[in-house]
Design an enzyme around this catalytic site. Structure first.
Site, PDB file in Angstrom:
ATOM      1  N   SER A 133       7.769 -16.100   4.531  1.00  0.00           N
ATOM      2  CA  SER A 133       8.193 -14.838   3.922  1.00  0.00           C
ATOM      3  C   SER A 133       9.223 -15.045   2.805  1.00  0.00           C
ATOM      4  O   SER A 133       9.450 -14.145   1.996  1.00  0.00           O
ATOM      5  CB  SER A 133       8.764 -13.908   4.989  1.00  0.00           C
ATOM      6  OG  SER A 133       9.786 -14.564   5.706  1.00  0.00           O
ATOM      7  N   ASP A 169      19.192  -8.648   9.470  1.00  0.00           N
ATOM      8  CA  ASP A 169      18.446  -9.664   8.724  1.00  0.00           C
ATOM      9  C   ASP A 169      19.365 -10.392   7.741  1.00  0.00           C
ATOM     10  O   ASP A 169      19.712  -9.847   6.680  1.00  0.00           O
ATOM     11  CB  ASP A 169      17.271  -9.004   7.978  1.00  0.00           C
ATOM     12  CG  ASP A 169      16.421 -10.019   7.207  1.00  0.00           C
ATOM     13  OD1 ASP A 169      16.787 -11.222   7.178  1.00  0.00           O
ATOM     14  OD2 ASP A 169      15.401  -9.603   6.625  1.00  0.00           O
ATOM     15  N   HIS A 223      16.349 -13.017   4.917  1.00  0.00           N
ATOM     16  CA  HIS A 223      15.713 -12.634   3.650  1.00  0.00           C
ATOM     17  C   HIS A 223      16.782 -12.154   2.667  1.00  0.00           C
ATOM     18  O   HIS A 223      17.964 -12.092   3.008  1.00  0.00           O
ATOM     19  CB  HIS A 223      14.656 -11.556   3.916  1.00  0.00           C
ATOM     20  CG  HIS A 223      13.580 -12.061   4.837  1.00  0.00           C
ATOM     21  ND1 HIS A 223      13.579 -11.789   6.187  1.00  0.00           N
ATOM     22  CD2 HIS A 223      12.529 -12.864   4.598  1.00  0.00           C
ATOM     23  CE1 HIS A 223      12.543 -12.406   6.746  1.00  0.00           C
ATOM     24  NE2 HIS A 223      11.895 -13.068   5.805  1.00  0.00           N
TER      25      HIS A 223
END
Ligand SMILES: *[C@@H]1O[C@H](CO)[C@@H](O)[C@H](O)[C@H]1NC(C)=O
Ligand SMILES: *[C@@H]1O[C@H](CO)[C@@H](O)[C@H](O)[C@H]1NC(C)=O
Ligand SMILES: *[C@@H]1O[C@H](CO)[C@@H](O)[C@H](O)[C@H]1NC(C)=O
Ligand SMILES: *[C@@H]1O[C@H](CO)[C@@H](O)[C@H](O)[C@H]1NC(C)=O
Length: 350
Positions: free
Chosen positions: A106, A327, A330
């Site tokens: 990702s 998170d 990311h």
């Protein structure tokens, strides 16, 4: 005799001066883009993420309530030269007729996401067609014939479902025939190598004829990466296809790493770590990666984003995403990956 020696002496000095001068020149040109620091710059960000139609929900920090905006205002400043500002029109013109593919987990998607937003802001009216769906998505800028493609594959090597279950095959890489047709390849894999429990997408690991239930995950990473490296050596025509590997993208869950022990997560971080890219250590996986890259005889560039991104504890979505988890892996869009793309642009156009 003496005169002759002196003449030869002068010639030798003249030649070595020329060599010195030209070395100095090349050193100036091939400045290390990765050595530097983040500086506040009012002219950033490079685009307004709310006008980019393609922002993935989990990266759309402003939409999900991030109120501090200073994190958008930092520009990467190499110590000995300047990084050219991203120019989307010139990017599309230079890569006319070419296909650029991001391949990996990702984090590859994160970088591709930034690139399509950068390009959208440069040519908002351009005709773009989207083809395919996860794992391969292809955006083609029709007016330029440029395709930006992402192949989402967490390990680069294959996972296959067999009678015993899902098998991670460390020496099998079956997508290579598609990849080697591209003009630019940007690889990355790391995030998933330490997954365990319900988040681990395999049940067994296979190397050659040997199937095991478990092994050291760093060794598995090294073995899988070596399969990829051997594939590059054997299969990629690097005179046609430019190969890059994106360095390990750092995470920010443990404040000890930025001298604030006791802090967990990046939820309160609104400024970068103060200092230069050489002030922090590299994660162990970086050394494995560099070691494997050194064994490739063909030209492969490391997009060495690790240290500069390590400084950006403020760059992650934290709770500002559609999943509402913390998170710190990311990166917000707009944000740090825009710098990765500025570096990518500078690296592949030189
Ligand atoms: C991406 O789309 C363009 C335009 O349709 C096509 O020419 C190209 O082959 C596609 N590339 C991949 C890898 O699917
Ligand atoms: C953070 O890192 C420190 C130093 O490596 C370690 O002692 C500590 O256990 C870590 N904290 C967490 C919550 O993992
Ligand atoms: C960062 O470091 C510089 C130079 O050491 C210093 O002048 C500045 O005040 C520091 N900024 C913060 C926020 O600590
Ligand atoms: C990548 O950058 C780090 C930090 O600046 C440096 O220590 C490392 O040597 C670089 N790796 C390569 C292969 O240039």
């Amino acid at each position: 005799m003496d005169v002759e020696m002196r003449v030869y002496g002068w010639i030798a000095i003249a030649i070595s001066m020329v060599i010195c001068l030209s070395l100095e020149e090349t050193n100036g040109e091939s400045c290390n883009l990765y050595e530097g620091s983040w500086v506040y710059d009012e002219s950033y960000p490079l685009y307004d993420s709310s006008t980019c139609p393609h922002v993935r929900e989990e990266l759309n920090c402003l939409k999900y309530g991030r109120l501090d905006k200073q994190y958008l205002k930092y520009r990467w400043q190499p110590s000995n030269c300047n990084l050219p500002r991203f120019d989307g029109k010139s990017f599309l013109t230079k890569f006319k007729g070419k296909q650029i593919m991001f391949i990996g987990d990702s984090i590859s998607r994160n970088q591709r996401q930034s690139l399509v937003c950068l390009l959208h802001s440069a040519v908002p009216q351009a005709r773009v067609i989207k083809q395919g769906s996860d794992p391969i998505i292809n955006f083609t800028y029709l007016d330029y014939g440029v395709s930006i493609i992402v192949h989402h594959t967490t390990y680069l090597v294959d996972i296959e479902v067999e009678k015993i279950g899902r098998v991670l095959k460390l020496d099998s890489l079956k997508s290579g025939n598609l990849w080697k047709q591209m003009d630019v390849l940007v690889f990355n894999t790391w995030l998933w190598w330490y997954r365990t429990g319900p988040f681990q997408p395999w049940d067994y690991i296979q190397i050659g004829n040997k199937i095991v239930k478990e092994m050291d995950h760093m060794e598995a990473f090294r073995t899988g990466l070596t399969t990829w490296a051997n594939w590059v050596n054997a299969e990629v025509d690097t005179s046609k296809t430019k190969v890059l590997f994106q360095g390990i993208s750092p995470v920010h869950y443990n404040g000890s790493e930025w001298h604030e022990p006791g802090v967990t997560g990046c939820g309160k971080e609104i400024t970068p770590i103060n200092g230069s890219s050489s002030s922090l250590g590299l994660p162990p996986a970086s050394y494995v990666l560099q070691n494997v890259l050194q064994k490739i005889t063909k030209p492969v560039q490391l997009l060495n984003i690790t240290a500069l991104s390590e400084l950006r504890k403020d760059g992650h979505p934290s709770i500002h995403n559609n999943a509402h988890g913390m998170d710190c892996t990311h990166w917000c869009i707009a944000g740090v990956p825009d710098t990765w793309n500025e570096i990518l642009y500078a690296s592949i156009t030189n």
